[in-house]
Design an enzyme around this catalytic site. Structure first.
Site, short mmCIF file in Angstrom:
data_model
loop_
_atom_site.label_atom_id
_atom_site.label_comp_id
_atom_site.label_asym_id
_atom_site.label_seq_id
_atom_site.Cartn_x
_atom_site.Cartn_y
_atom_site.Cartn_z
N HIS A 30 44.78 40.82 33.26
CA HIS A 30 43.53 40.09 33.14
C HIS A 30 43.37 39.25 34.40
O HIS A 30 44.33 38.63 34.87
CB HIS A 30 43.57 39.18 31.91
CG HIS A 30 43.82 39.93 30.65
ND1 HIS A 30 42.82 40.61 30.00
CD2 HIS A 30 44.94 40.12 29.92
CE1 HIS A 30 43.31 41.18 28.93
NE2 HIS A 30 44.60 40.91 28.86
N LEU A 31 42.18 39.23 34.92
CA LEU A 31 41.94 38.47 36.15
C LEU A 31 41.92 36.98 35.85
O LEU A 31 41.07 36.49 35.12
CB LEU A 31 40.63 38.91 36.79
CG LEU A 31 40.60 40.38 37.18
CD1 LEU A 31 39.23 40.75 37.72
CD2 LEU A 31 41.67 40.68 38.20
#
Length: 103
Positions: A30-31
């Site tokens: 996940h960024l």
């Protein structure tokens, strides 16, 4: 189970394995952390504890990019907390009183 089921017996060469991996794999990352929260004196931080971008006025970052490190769970819950807190700050809503936990 005593045999391979996925990708299967038909995938054997390096090229076949790479082709299969490109077709069926994906990322689970996940960024987060691209606009790290911290004090202005910390050159690696982008936003303050009020989610305001250092050195700019009227700009906040209110998403998972302010996380300094990956939580040990999915980022959804942490992002919702950031969003709720950011919304409260924009509206001028006071933070809730601290709660003392037993023990």
């Amino acid at each position: 189970m005593d045999h391979e089921t996925f990708p299967g017996d038909g995938i054997r060469t390096d090229d076949e394995i790479l082709h299969w991996a490109r077709q069926y794999s994906g990322t689970v990352w996940h960024l987060i952390g691209t606009c790290r929260m911290g004090p202005a004196a910390d050159k690696s931080s982008v936003v303050s504890d009020e989610l305001k971008v250092h050195g700019l006025q009227n700009l906040r970052v209110i998403d998972a990019s302010v996380d300094a490190s990956m939580p040990s769970a999915n980022t959804y819950s942490a992002t919702m907390v950031i969003a709720e807190k950011g919304s409260d700050m924009i509206r001028g809503k006071a933070a809730p009183a601290a709660v003392a936990l037993p023990g």
